[in-house]
Design a protein around this motif. Structure first.
Motif, PDB file in Angstrom:
ATOM      1  N   VAL A  14       0.839  -1.210   0.000  1.00  0.00           N
ATOM      2  CA  VAL A  14       0.000   0.000   0.000  1.00  0.00           C
ATOM      3  C   VAL A  14       0.871   1.258   0.000  1.00  0.00           C
ATOM      4  O   VAL A  14       0.654   2.196  -0.779  1.00  0.00           O
ATOM      5  N   GLY A  15       1.877   1.261   0.888  1.00  0.00           N
ATOM      6  CA  GLY A  15       2.771   2.416   0.938  1.00  0.00           C
ATOM      7  C   GLY A  15       3.536   2.586  -0.357  1.00  0.00           C
ATOM      8  O   GLY A  15       3.724   3.706  -0.844  1.00  0.00           O
ATOM      9  N   ILE A 124      10.483  16.886  -0.093  1.00  0.00           N
ATOM     10  CA  ILE A 124       9.069  17.184   0.139  1.00  0.00           C
ATOM     11  C   ILE A 124       8.640  16.523   1.447  1.00  0.00           C
ATOM     12  O   ILE A 124       8.981  15.360   1.695  1.00  0.00           O
ATOM     13  N   PRO A 125       7.920  17.214   2.316  1.00  0.00           N
ATOM     14  CA  PRO A 125       7.517  16.605   3.594  1.00  0.00           C
ATOM     15  C   PRO A 125       6.592  15.412   3.392  1.00  0.00           C
ATOM     16  O   PRO A 125       5.855  15.338   2.405  1.00  0.00           O
ATOM     17  N   ALA A 126       6.671  14.478   4.331  1.00  0.00           N
ATOM     18  CA  ALA A 126       5.843  13.268   4.285  1.00  0.00           C
ATOM     19  C   ALA A 126       4.707  13.372   5.291  1.00  0.00           C
ATOM     20  O   ALA A 126       4.864  13.953   6.375  1.00  0.00           O
ATOM     21  N   ILE A 127       3.567  12.820   4.928  1.00  0.00           N
ATOM     22  CA  ILE A 127       2.416  12.754   5.838  1.00  0.00           C
ATOM     23  C   ILE A 127       2.391  11.355   6.442  1.00  0.00           C
ATOM     24  O   ILE A 127       2.241  10.368   5.718  1.00  0.00           O
ATOM     25  N   PRO A 128       2.557  11.227   7.760  1.00  0.00           N
ATOM     26  CA  PRO A 128       2.648   9.892   8.382  1.00  0.00           C
ATOM     27  C   PRO A 128       1.275   9.220   8.480  1.00  0.00           C
ATOM     28  O   PRO A 128       0.447   9.587   9.319  1.00  0.00           O
ATOM     29  N   LEU A 129       1.043   8.212   7.639  1.00  0.00           N
ATOM     30  CA  LEU A 129      -0.215   7.470   7.694  1.00  0.00           C
ATOM     31  C   LEU A 129      -0.135   6.265   8.628  1.00  0.00           C
ATOM     32  O   LEU A 129      -1.164   5.673   8.939  1.00  0.00           O
ATOM     33  N   GLY A 130       1.075   5.917   9.052  1.00  0.00           N
ATOM     34  CA  GLY A 130       1.233   4.735   9.909  1.00  0.00           C
ATOM     35  C   GLY A 130       1.371   5.061  11.379  1.00  0.00           C
ATOM     36  O   GLY A 130       1.891   4.253  12.147  1.00  0.00           O
ATOM     37  N   PHE A 131       0.871   6.237  11.779  1.00  0.00           N
ATOM     38  CA  PHE A 131       1.008   6.658  13.174  1.00  0.00           C
ATOM     39  C   PHE A 131       0.315   5.721  14.151  1.00  0.00           C
ATOM     40  O   PHE A 131       0.638   5.655  15.331  1.00  0.00           O
ATOM     41  N   TRP A 132      -0.668   4.969  13.664  1.00  0.00           N
ATOM     42  CA  TRP A 132      -1.473   4.092  14.515  1.00  0.00           C
ATOM     43  C   TRP A 132      -0.745   2.807  14.901  1.00  0.00           C
ATOM     44  O   TRP A 132      -1.170   2.092  15.805  1.00  0.00           O
ATOM     45  N   SER A 133       0.373   2.509  14.214  1.00  0.00           N
ATOM     46  CA  SER A 133       1.053   1.236  14.420  1.00  0.00           C
ATOM     47  C   SER A 133       2.337   1.412  15.223  1.00  0.00           C
ATOM     48  O   SER A 133       3.029   2.425  15.108  1.00  0.00           O
ATOM     49  N   ASP A 134       2.658   0.381  16.026  1.00  0.00           N
ATOM     50  CA  ASP A 134       3.928   0.350  16.749  1.00  0.00           C
ATOM     51  C   ASP A 134       5.016  -0.333  15.939  1.00  0.00           C
ATOM     52  O   ASP A 134       6.182  -0.339  16.345  1.00  0.00           O
ATOM     53  N   VAL A 138       5.877  -0.839   9.355  1.00  0.00           N
ATOM     54  CA  VAL A 138       4.608  -0.269   8.910  1.00  0.00           C
ATOM     55  C   VAL A 138       4.679   1.253   8.912  1.00  0.00           C
ATOM     56  O   VAL A 138       4.265   1.917   7.960  1.00  0.00           O
ATOM     57  N   ARG A 139       5.233   1.819   9.984  1.00  0.00           N
ATOM     58  CA  ARG A 139       5.324   3.278  10.083  1.00  0.00           C
ATOM     59  C   ARG A 139       6.215   3.847   8.983  1.00  0.00           C
ATOM     60  O   ARG A 139       5.936   4.918   8.429  1.00  0.00           O
ATOM     61  N   SER A 140       7.292   3.126   8.663  1.00  0.00           N
ATOM     62  CA  SER A 140       8.192   3.584   7.616  1.00  0.00           C
ATOM     63  C   SER A 140       7.539   3.468   6.240  1.00  0.00           C
ATOM     64  O   SER A 140       7.729   4.337   5.374  1.00  0.00           O
ATOM     65  N   ALA A 141       6.765   2.398   6.034  1.00  0.00           N
ATOM     66  CA  ALA A 141       6.147   2.166   4.727  1.00  0.00           C
ATOM     67  C   ALA A 141       5.046   3.172   4.426  1.00  0.00           C
ATOM     68  O   ALA A 141       4.899   3.614   3.282  1.00  0.00           O
ATOM     69  N   LEU A 142       4.272   3.532   5.439  1.00  0.00           N
ATOM     70  CA  LEU A 142       3.104   4.391   5.224  1.00  0.00           C
ATOM     71  C   LEU A 142       3.459   5.866   5.416  1.00  0.00           C
ATOM     72  O   LEU A 142       2.926   6.560   6.281  1.00  0.00           O
ATOM     73  N   GLN A 143       4.383   6.337   4.600  1.00  0.00           N
ATOM     74  CA  GLN A 143       4.752   7.752   4.564  1.00  0.00           C
ATOM     75  C   GLN A 143       4.231   8.327   3.245  1.00  0.00           C
ATOM     76  O   GLN A 143       4.726   7.984   2.175  1.00  0.00           O
TER      77      GLN A 143
END
Length: 307
Positions: A14-15, A124-134, A138-143
């Motif tokens: 997805v990311g 370009i700044p990234a919007i963190p979509l993986g903030f919900w995961s520890d 996952v957090r790195s992928a969903l940027q």
């Protein structure tokens, strides 16, 4: 695989679809606008590479990622404008001119971009979509690339513009019937030049996302043919800006399968999975480009001899 690996794999795809699909999105939207006016621009590969170099150089020199994005988009518009002007001349073939402009754009980018291979530019700044995961994977992928929401907004704006505005109607009319456009007193060449230039500006945003977000550096192999693939992607999307969003995500996800598998430790077939976007392109062209027929939704002037 464990549950965590499955989650990481899904997040990686997805990311990756969001990252890899960003250039596809902008280039396909730019080509959609161009082709709606009855002109095809096979020089988009040159537009993408030149704008990627210009965006990186602009960000490096100004120390601003967003100024770099603007410079990249203007560079894309300038090369597309040249394509539009040349194609407006008598006895000039759109396809041949596009190939020549592709070579010109890539050649200029490689020559002017040699000093930019080593330096680092603001990103370009990234919007963190993986903030919900520890899970760090996952957090790195969903940027999310901050340009992607702009691309989705552009798709909606183009869809609305083609359907509800006078300018959109004129662009569609130039693409469907040059004769009718002239009969109403409008300049077909002027409309096509404007649409091609605007399409190059939008495609230039895709080039900026290559060097200023993912992979985030300038090198001569940055594009990997994404500008050419976008032409097939527009056919797949049936010349609909909204469908271009889904098609870009599909191609982006296809290109992200290999890296996503590698991120969870599966290395076999990595290079094979990297060929999936190109296989998709071939399948789309075989299924949609049949002799003697035109694809559904295609502008009428693209399937007829240009007058």
């Amino acid at each position: 695989m464990t549950a965590d690996q499955w989650i990481a794999l899904a997040a990686g795809i997805v990311g990756g679809a969001l990252r890899v699909g960003a250039p596809f999105l902008f280039v396909s939207l730019g080509e959609c606008l161009t082709e709606k006016s009855g002109r095809i621009n096979l020089g988009l590969e040159g537009v993408l590479v030149l704008s990627a170099m210009a965006a990186f150089g602009g960000a490096y020199l100004t120390d601003s990622a967003w100024l770099g994005v603007l410079i990249g988009a203007v560079a894309g518009a300038a090369l597309a404008l040249l394509h539009g002007l040349l194609c407006s001349l008598d006895r000039v073939n759109d396809v041949a001119t596009g190939i020549a402009l592709m070579l010109l754009g890539t050649g200029l980018a490689f020559y002017l971009g040699k000093p930019l291979i080593q330096p680092q530019a603001p990103q370009i700044p990234a919007i963190p979509l993986g903030f919900w995961s520890d899970n760090t994977v996952v957090r790195s992928a969903l940027q999310l690339n901050a340009l992607v929401p702009i691309g989705v907004a552009l798709a909606v704006l183009l869809w609305w513009g083609f359907a509800r505005t006078r300018a959109g109607l004129l662009v569609r009319m130039a693409g469907d019937s040059a004769q009718a456009t002239r009969a109403l007193g409008y300049s077909v060449s002027g409309l096509r030049i404007a649409a091609t230039t605007a399409g190059g500006f939008i495609a230039g945003l895709g080039g900026a996302s290559l060097t200023l977000f993912y992979p985030g550096s300038w090198n001569e192999g940055i594009s990997s043919g994404q500008g050419l693939i976008a032409v097939a992607l527009v056919i797949f999307a049936r010349w609909s800006p909204l469908r271009c969003v889904g098609a870009a995500l599909l191609f982006g996800g296809a290109g992200a399968i290999g890296p996503a598998l590698q991120s969870i430790g599966i290395g076999w077939g990595y290079h094979l999975f990297n060929t999936v976007p190109y296989v998709l392109t071939l399948v789309i062209l075989v299924l949609t480009c049949r002799p003697g027929t035109s694809a559904a939704g295609a502008p009428g002037e693209l399937s007829s001899t240009r007058s």
